[in-house]
Motif scaffolding. Structure first.
Motif, PDB file in Angstrom:
ATOM      1  N   PRO A 209       0.830  -1.203   0.000  1.00  0.00           N
ATOM      2  CA  PRO A 209       0.000   0.000   0.000  1.00  0.00           C
ATOM      3  C   PRO A 209       0.869   1.260   0.000  1.00  0.00           C
ATOM      4  N   VAL A 210       0.373   2.333  -0.628  1.00  0.00           N
ATOM      5  CA  VAL A 210       1.183   3.543  -0.766  1.00  0.00           C
ATOM      6  C   VAL A 210       1.541   4.136   0.591  1.00  0.00           C
ATOM      7  N   THR A 230       2.698   7.360  -5.248  1.00  0.00           N
ATOM      8  CA  THR A 230       1.628   7.212  -6.230  1.00  0.00           C
ATOM      9  C   THR A 230       1.931   6.014  -7.127  1.00  0.00           C
ATOM     10  N   THR A 231       0.922   5.587  -7.865  1.00  0.00           N
ATOM     11  CA  THR A 231       1.095   4.479  -8.812  1.00  0.00           C
ATOM     12  C   THR A 231       0.720   4.987 -10.206  1.00  0.00           C
ATOM     13  N   VAL A 237       5.609   2.050  -8.452  1.00  0.00           N
ATOM     14  CA  VAL A 237       5.349   2.941  -7.324  1.00  0.00           C
ATOM     15  C   VAL A 237       6.330   4.103  -7.395  1.00  0.00           C
ATOM     16  N   ASP A 238       5.792   5.292  -7.534  1.00  0.00           N
ATOM     17  CA  ASP A 238       6.609   6.502  -7.635  1.00  0.00           C
ATOM     18  C   ASP A 238       6.604   7.197  -6.269  1.00  0.00           C
ATOM     19  N   VAL A 239       7.755   7.249  -5.617  1.00  0.00           N
ATOM     20  CA  VAL A 239       7.871   7.825  -4.281  1.00  0.00           C
ATOM     21  C   VAL A 239       8.648   9.135  -4.371  1.00  0.00           C
ATOM     22  N   VAL A 273       9.855   0.110  -7.515  1.00  0.00           N
ATOM     23  CA  VAL A 273       9.824   1.343  -6.727  1.00  0.00           C
ATOM     24  C   VAL A 273      10.845   2.337  -7.267  1.00  0.00           C
ATOM     25  N   ARG A 274      10.364   3.554  -7.533  1.00  0.00           N
ATOM     26  CA  ARG A 274      11.242   4.644  -7.952  1.00  0.00           C
ATOM     27  C   ARG A 274      11.185   5.750  -6.905  1.00  0.00           C
TER      28      ARG A 274
END
Length: 375
Positions: A209-210, A230-231, A237-239, A273-274
């Motif tokens: 989960p985000v 966000t996705t 997943v962009d963090v 994950v980025r």
């Protein structure tokens, strides 16, 4: 996390009038005698009720410390066992990249030992966190360094300011920080700790989960103030990460977060994950305020408070991602200082996406005192 609000709670009644009236009624019931105003009985009951109120306030305060949103200090620390038993994050030191120069290129590699110290003024001192190898034929090398004193004391030193060597190395010529010093933060406060406690519940999920990613990112350093996950597409997943004071994280910080989020017990196999810095929405400030002629506060005090209100707005606007650029907040802060009116030419309202952050162009900042006006 959701921004729901909870009702305030009191475990015991503390209203002075209600308690005193109840005690009067109980006394009359037990004795069969009337209690008149200013009578010895009434004065004694008033004295007793004040003691009862004080005790009830203490009982309320103690009981509320068992509820996480009211707990503070060591009481909040004790409640951590209800939230994955997380620990309060300690203060973190400021960091920067240092460039170490040698006087002449050498036919062999030069090793600069981990722990080499460089100081700004003798009291704010940084040390390298790893051995640096300057290859043969090269004149310099870059290495990561951190302040020896944890906290904000080492922040905001411009590139080139930290340059006094303490531990000279072989063939030393000069050394300096080539990036601004950032990332220093004080120990996690109660508000930050409680927010991370709540976010920790998301980390129990194995579906990525985000908010779980936000929790693990914040747990890497107390300097991290905001995380937006966000996705943008399935499996990605962009963090985005923002440090305290609206500072952008360094590459070193981003790599630490990326390593934490890609751990086997954090990231599902299907997620990529980025981790990066937020995109910036630039804005300018161009404002004039006017001071009323007849005011309880002096002209200079109102002017100083107004300029401080502008800085307060800048902090509010730039410290969190996804916060729309809102001149109405600037107007509200300024009006609280006692000014008569405010003319805001810039900024204009602008929507900021959830993984973007507003960034002030200080070179174009213009805050003017328009002078005194009649009511």
């Amino acid at each position: 996390m959701d921004s729901r609000t909870y009702p305030d709670i009191e475990f015991l009644e503390t209203d002075a009038e209600i308690i005193e009236n109840n005690m009067i009624a109980l006394y009359e019931l037990m004795t069969g005698r009337k209690v008149y105003p200013a009578s010895p009985e009434r004065l004694f009951i008033a004295w007793c009720s004040s003691i009862v109120i004080q005790q009830r306030v203490l009982i309320n305060d103690t009981a509320k410390k068992n509820v996480p949103r009211y707990a503070e200090g060591e009481y909040l620390d004790s409640l951590a066992e209800l939230f994955k038993d997380i620990k309060r994050l300690e203060a973190s030191p400021a960091t920067a990249t240092f460039r170490c120069y040698i006087s002449a290129a050498q036919p062999q590699s030069i090793i600069i030992k981990k722990g080499t110290r460089i100081t700004f003024d003798g009291s704010i001192t940084f040390e390298t966190t790893e051995d640096l190898e300057i290859p043969e034929g090269s004149l310099y090398g870059d290495v990561h360094g951190q302040c020896q004193t944890a906290g904000t004391v080492g922040n905001d030193l411009a590139a080139g300011q930290v340059k006094e060597i303490v531990d000279a190395y072989d063939y030393f010529l000069k050394v300096e920080n080539i990036t601004k010093t950032t990332g220093g933060a004080e120990q996690e406060n109660d508000t930050q700790y409680y927010e991370r406690m709540r976010e920790s519940m998301e980390s129990f999920s194995t579906a990525g989960p985000v908010n779980g990613y936000a929790y693990f990112a914040k747990s890497t350093s107390v300097a991290i103030a905001d995380v937006a996950a966000t996705t943008p597409e399935p499996g990605v997943v962009d963090v985005r990460v923002l440090l305290q004071g609206g500072q952008q994280p360094t590459e070193t910080v981003l790599k630490e977060i990326e390593a934490a989020l890609n751990a086997d017990d954090v990231r599902p196999l299907t997620d990529m994950v980025r981790v990066s810095t937020p995109e910036e929405n630039p804005f300018d400030i161009d404002v004039t305020f006017y001071i009323p002629r007849y005011s309880q506060a002096s002209f200079s005090i109102i002017e100083a408070d107004a300029r401080a209100a502008v800085e307060k707005y800048i902090t509010w606007q730039t410290e969190k991602m996804g916060r729309d650029i809102n001149p109405s907040i600037l107007n509200a802060y300024l009006m609280e200082t006692g000014v008569k009116r405010v003319v805001i030419r810039k900024p204009e309202f602008e929507v900021v996406e959830e993984n973007h952050v507003a960034r002030l162009n200080r070179d174009a900042m213009n805050v003017q005192n328009g002078g005194i006006e009649d009511e």
